[in-house]
Design an enzyme around this catalytic site. Sequence first.
Site, short mmCIF file in Angstrom:
data_model
loop_
_atom_site.label_atom_id
_atom_site.label_comp_id
_atom_site.label_asym_id
_atom_site.label_seq_id
_atom_site.Cartn_x
_atom_site.Cartn_y
_atom_site.Cartn_z
N ASN A 1 -9.50 -7.45 -8.81
CA ASN A 1 -9.59 -6.69 -7.54
C ASN A 1 -10.66 -5.59 -7.57
O ASN A 1 -11.31 -5.34 -6.57
CB ASN A 1 -8.22 -6.16 -7.11
CG ASN A 1 -7.47 -5.43 -8.19
OD1 ASN A 1 -7.84 -5.48 -9.37
ND2 ASN A 1 -6.41 -4.76 -7.82
N GLU B 1 -1.22 -1.35 -16.75
CA GLU B 1 -1.19 -0.89 -15.35
C GLU B 1 -0.80 -2.09 -14.52
O GLU B 1 -1.55 -3.06 -14.41
CB GLU B 1 -2.58 -0.35 -14.98
CG GLU B 1 -2.53 0.64 -13.84
CD GLU B 1 -2.88 -0.01 -12.53
OE1 GLU B 1 -1.94 -0.54 -11.87
OE2 GLU B 1 -4.06 0.02 -12.16
N CYS C 1 -3.50 -2.00 -6.34
CA CYS C 1 -2.21 -1.68 -6.97
C CYS C 1 -1.51 -0.55 -6.23
O CYS C 1 -0.29 -0.52 -6.17
CB CYS C 1 -2.43 -1.32 -8.42
SG CYS C 1 -3.75 -0.13 -8.67
N GLU D 1 -4.32 6.01 -17.53
CA GLU D 1 -5.77 5.83 -17.56
C GLU D 1 -6.38 7.01 -16.82
O GLU D 1 -5.68 7.75 -16.15
CB GLU D 1 -6.14 4.51 -16.90
CG GLU D 1 -5.36 3.38 -17.56
CD GLU D 1 -6.02 2.05 -17.44
OE1 GLU D 1 -7.04 1.84 -18.10
OE2 GLU D 1 -5.51 1.23 -16.68
#
Length: 483
Positions: free
Chosen positions: A153, A251, A285, A463
């Site tokens: 993505n 993630e 996300c 992150e």
Amino acid sequence: MSVIQIGAFIHGRQVLPKSAPLFESLNPATAEPIAQVLRGGAAEVDEAVQSAARAFASKEWRRMAAADRGRLLLKISEKIRAHADELARLESTDVGKPLAQAANDVRNAGRYFEYFGGLADKIHGDVIPVRWGVTDYTQREPYGVSAQIIPWNFPLAMGCRGIAPALAAGNCVVAKPAELASLSIVRLAELCKEAGLMDGVFNVVPGYGAEAGAALTRHKLVSHITFTGSVRTGTDVMQAAAVGARPVVLELGGKSPTVVFDDADLDRAADMIVQSLRVNAGQTCNACTRLLAHDTIADALLARVRERFERLRMADPLTNPDLGPMISDPQRQKLRGYLDQAGKDGARITMHGQGPDDSRLARGYFQRVAVIEGLPHAHPAYQEEIFGPVLSVARFRELEEAVALANDSKYGLVASVWTRDVARSMEMIQRLEAGQVYVNGWGTGGSVEVPFGGYKQSGLGREKGIDGLLHYTQIKSVSIYYG
Ligand code: NAI
Ligand code: MG
């Protein structure tokens, strides 16, 4: 765009043996191939990991001054900026995202190398006073070979989100981009070499998850794994990492609630909800996929949301439309499966936006925006990550009910709260189970400085920011006896 051939990038050069198996990378707007890509397997992965392990053991890399490593990363950042137009067009065509969004991703990619490059010479430990005659201190050291499993993505931006801090901390990297969009990461490796990065420090092996991906996560010389993608694959990756007790950063997406109270600025809330589902056609996300609206303003808010969705125009991503196609037909079919089931179970579903009127795009994976209402919150359409332009709506009357609905999810990535009441927003901040909470807004404007990650099944570790960097280091405690 003509069909190009893309190989792996191992030890400073493209590797594409004549007889190697290839797979096609498609332009999601036309369903036409734009590249033939090496279908990497265990052999290429082994070659790449060996190369990274050799580079990690080399004096040239291990003894490089941290400031020089930082300067190298800054040069990579400049390279990315110098090639911004080329990279944005490549990403837009491979992923199907509107050009301005791809350009934004490229800016972000450059920022990761700039930010983590600046931190490379600021990674240090502590001196700990214990007793006379002994000096105790800590130092932070890299792990070795960092494996980066990258999703489709935001290939370039999410790739750099992990690659830049891994290198800043002194690790060497093997990246496996997603089979649906691998081109920008291979190009990044070439640019890193042009910027002066030593051969072997950053390698790329494209290919399928079950082949190249699984071979990489299982490789014995990999000592740290970073993964972004589905909960299911993330669980497999964590199981692979358990062999050899290797650390992971995961993630894993979300089903993020937007809680709108009766005193909220409805226009701004509507703008942000629509923006979050427009970016990358909702395949992000942290999209606001669950709207929880106070009963007294729900209709007024939904009218604003629908009106904005209705204005969205789809077209060739390179012409920078409001909304691009989804990444693939299977992803679109997955979305439509959720809509069909929701319809059968009695949902009210409205569809919005205008598809492309260009016959060249007739086979592209465009999808109008859906708003789903009227199902119990336990329904899969309210619980599972659909990953596309779909908004599920529920209503509440009391704060307690809003908290319960917001937290009724296996995910906990982001949550946003809309109210002008400070006490109410503070209470929500304390009680929401999410790694990120936004008040009267959404996102951080793509900032690389703010830690990002999930509660519950949305992931493990962080992150971005200094917290993100520290995951790529392990602590060595040293005690020196002199008394
Ligand atoms: P996925 O999680 O299977 O793929 C992500 C990456 O993992 C890709 O590079 C893939 O090649 C790799 N991979 C797959 N199987 C692997 C294995 N056994 N070992 C190592 N690597 C492996 O996700 P997929 O199939 O592309 O999309 C399915 C769903 O996952 C989406 O509908 C969405 O819900 C979620 N997703 C979430 C993302 C996020 O940003 N959190 C990104 C992409 C997908
Ligand atoms: Mg593609």
